[in-house]
Design an enzyme around this catalytic site. Sequence first.
Site, short mmCIF file in Angstrom:
data_model
loop_
_atom_site.label_atom_id
_atom_site.label_comp_id
_atom_site.label_asym_id
_atom_site.label_seq_id
_atom_site.Cartn_x
_atom_site.Cartn_y
_atom_site.Cartn_z
N GLU A 68 65.60 64.49 178.03
CA GLU A 68 65.73 63.03 177.97
C GLU A 68 65.10 62.35 179.18
O GLU A 68 65.68 61.50 179.83
CB GLU A 68 67.21 62.64 177.84
CG GLU A 68 67.84 63.27 176.60
CD GLU A 68 69.27 62.82 176.32
OE1 GLU A 68 70.01 62.57 177.27
OE2 GLU A 68 69.62 62.75 175.12
N ASP A 121 74.89 67.37 169.76
CA ASP A 121 75.37 66.56 170.87
C ASP A 121 76.78 66.02 170.69
O ASP A 121 76.96 64.86 170.33
CB ASP A 121 74.40 65.39 171.10
CG ASP A 121 74.70 64.65 172.40
OD1 ASP A 121 75.43 65.20 173.22
OD2 ASP A 121 74.18 63.53 172.56
N GLU A 146 82.38 59.67 173.54
CA GLU A 146 81.14 58.96 173.23
C GLU A 146 80.96 58.73 171.73
O GLU A 146 80.62 57.62 171.30
CB GLU A 146 79.95 59.76 173.78
CG GLU A 146 78.61 59.18 173.40
CD GLU A 146 77.43 59.98 173.97
OE1 GLU A 146 77.64 60.94 174.72
OE2 GLU A 146 76.28 59.60 173.66
O1 GCW Z 1 75.41 62.83 174.79
C1 GCW Z 1 74.18 62.48 175.30
C2 GCW Z 1 74.40 61.12 175.88
C3 GCW Z 1 73.63 60.84 177.12
C4 GCW Z 1 73.81 62.02 178.06
C5 GCW Z 1 73.27 63.27 177.39
C6 GCW Z 1 73.46 64.52 178.24
C7 GCW Z 1 74.01 61.97 180.44
O2 GCW Z 1 74.14 60.17 174.89
O3 GCW Z 1 74.14 59.65 177.66
O4 GCW Z 1 73.21 61.80 179.31
O5 GCW Z 1 73.92 63.49 176.20
O6 GCW Z 1 74.38 65.26 177.94
O7 GCW Z 1 72.71 64.75 179.15
#
Ligand code: GCW
Length: 728
Positions: free
Chosen positions: A317, A391, A419
Site C-alpha cells: 500500500e 484483510d 474496521e
Molecule cells: O486493513 C487495511 C487497512 C489499512 C491498513 C492496512 C494494513 C495500516 O484498511 O488502513 O494500514 O490494512 O494492515 O497495513
Amino acid sequence: MFREHHRERIWPIICLTVFLQLFTAAVAKAEDGYRLWLRYDPLPGEMIGAYRPRVTSVVVQGRSATLDAIRAELADGCTGLLGGPVPVAGGVDRAGAVVVGTPQSSPLIAGLRWGRRLAALGPEGFLIRSVRLGQRPVTVIASDGETGALYGAFHFLRLLQALQPIDRLDVSQKPRLQLRVLNHWDNLDGQIERGYAGRSLWDWKALPETVDPRLRDYARANASVGINGSVLNNVNASAQSLSADYLRKTAAIADAFRPYGVRVYLSARFSAPVELGGLKTADPLDPEVKAWWQRKADEIYKLIPDFGGFLVKANSEGQPGPRTYNRSHAEGANMLAAALAPHKGVVIWRAFVYDPKPGDDRAAAAYDELQPFDGQFAPNVLLQVKNGPVDFQPREPFHPLFGAMPKTQVMLEVQITQEYLGQSNHLVFLAPMWREVLDSDTHARGPGSTVAKVIDGSLFGGRLTGMAGVANTGSDRNWTGHHFAQGNWYAFGRLAWNPDLPSRQIADEWTRMTFTHDPRAVESVARIMLESREAAVDYMTPLGLHHLMWAGHHYGPQPWWDKEPSPVWNPVYYHRADARGLGFDRTKTGSNAVSQYQPPVRDRFADLDTCPEKFLLWFHHVPWDWRVRSGRTLWDELALRYQRGVDWVRGARKSWDDLGGVIDAERHAAVAKKLSVQERDAAWWRDSCLLYFQTFSQRPLPPGVEQTRRTLREYMAKSLLDIDATNH
Ligand code: GCW
C-alpha cells in the site's frame, strides 16, 4: 455548656460533609467504563464471607517498581472486592496472608524451595498454591520473574472476580506465546488510522516532560491479561518516530510501561536512512544503510535497554521496502535483524503485501511473494501474518501461509479494532472469530496441524512465537468507544496467553468482571456476545462474501462500487456477481488460489460439494439456482441469511432491554443506543445488498424476508457514515 452549643453548630457541618462525601463517592463511581474489567467493586455477600478468612493481608517483600505495583494492585483489588480493608503486611503474622514474589525478592518464597518448578515456568509464568507457612494457611503467588509474579497476582484477582474457589489452589501457568503485542496504528499527529475511540493515548507534544497518568492504567490493563508489548506507531510509519527527539519521548513511555512488563516497539519506515539520515538509498545491501540502522539501534537501546524491536510494513500500500531496490523481503528483514541482534531485539515483518497487478488474485499475493523465502529469515525475525488472506473481513478462511512456512517463525495478526465490523457502533465479540482461525487445521503435518500449533511453535519448532492485535484503544473515557469492545481487548490478551481458551470462558469471565454477577444476566450477556460475530457475518457478508464495505472508510455496504484506482479495493472485484451467479472462483477454473492450501484442505475447499458453506462464495462462483445444504437456492439462502442477521440484532436489543434493572443505568443506556444503530445498519446492509444483487439474480425475495425500505438508488447515494454522526 459550650460543648453542647458547639455540637449544635457542628451538626449541619457534619451533615454537609457526609452528604458531600456520599455525593463524591457517587460521582467517582460513575459507570463510564474507565475501570474496564478491573473494577474491584464488592463481590456478592456470600462470596465475601467465603473469601474473607483466606484473604486477610498482602505480603510482598522487597522493593522495585513491579513489586510496588503488585502490592498496590492486590491491596486495592482485595480491599475493593471484599468490601473492607485487606492491609499490606511485612510478614505472615496471620492466617490468610497472600504472599507474592520471586525467590530473589522474597525470603519467604525462597524458603519454599520451588526453584526448579519456577524455573521451568520462566520469568512470566507463575505458581499459585495454598500452603502453610509456619502453621498458618496462606496463599503463595510465586514466579521466577517479577512480571510473572504480577501476572499471578492478576490471575488471583481474576479468580476472585469470577467467583472461583481459592481454598485449595494449585495453579501453574505460563504463556504459550512469547510476544503478546498490541499494534497501535497511531500517527504522530494524534490521529489513529482505523481508530474509533478518540485520539491517540500518546501525547507526543507533551512528552517526554509530561507523561499522562492514564498510561499507567493502560499498562495495568495490558498486564492483567498478559499483554507484554506495544508497538506505539502506525505501520504506515513516519520516519520521524525514529528521530532523536521522538526516541526520547518513546523512552518516557517505556519507563511508564516497564513496571507492568510491557515493552515498547516501533514501526520502522524502511526508507528512514534516506529521510532521516540523508543517505541516497535505503537499499538493504548497501553498507552505509546497514551502518545507519546499526547506529540507530545502538541509539535506541541506550535510551530503552529493553526495547522490543521493529515492526515493518514494507512494499505494501505505497510503503517503501526492499522490493523498491529489487531486493527480497528476506534481505530487507535480515538487514534490520542484524542491527537489532546484538541487543536481543526482534524484527516483526508483516506479510500483508499484495501487488495490484491486473488479473492477480489479491488473496494469493502474500503467499506468492513470501513463501519462496521460507527458511531464509534470520533467527530474530518473525513473519506477522493476518488471520486471513485478504484483510480482516468478518469471515475469511485461514491464511495459507500458516501451513506453508515450516522453517519460518510465523506469528498471527488479528484486528481488535473493528474496521470492517461496524467500528465502534456494533457489538461484535471477536473471540469466536479468532478461535475459528486458531482451530483451523492446516494439515501441514497431517491432521491436527492447527494454526494454534503453528504459532505456538509446537508444530514446526521455532524459538520465537507471538500474536499481535491491532489495538482498539483511544482517548475515549471508556477506552474503546463501545463498552463491549473492551471485551475484544480482553479476549485478545487471554487468547495470546493461551490460544486454547474457549470463547465461552472468556465471555463469561469478562462479563462478570465488567458488568455483573447476576447469573441470569451473565448468561444472557455471554450468549449475546457469543452469537454476535456470526450475526454480523449474516447481515454483512454471508456465505463467504467479503469486502463489500464502503470504499475508504469501510463502514456500511457498497457492493456496487467499481471506481477505485486499484481494482482490489473495489467490492465488485470480490463478489463477481453476474447473471449466472455470485462469488469468486478461486479454484482451477479461476485464480486457483485454493492450491496454496495443503492437499486435504485444498481438495475440500475446491469441491463445491465439500466446501464449507461459510466459505462457499470465497472459493466458488455459484449459480443463483444452485441448491445449498438447506435445499434452498443460493439466492433464497442469501436473502434469508441477511434477514437472520437483522432478526438477531432485534433479539439482542430485546435481551439487552430486559437487563435494564441489572446493569447500571449509564452503561445500559449507552449500549442500548449503540444497539439501535446496529439494528438500523443491519437492515441497511440487508436491503442494499439484496437490492443490488437482485439486479443480477432477477429473482424475488423469498417469503420470510422483509421488503426493502428504500430504493437502490437511495442506498447508493450516501454511506451510512455520512448519515450518521454517532460514529466517530
Ligand atoms: O486493513 C487495511 C487497512 C489499512 C491498513 C492496512 C494494513 C495500516 O484498511 O488502513 O494500514 O490494512 O494492515 O497495513
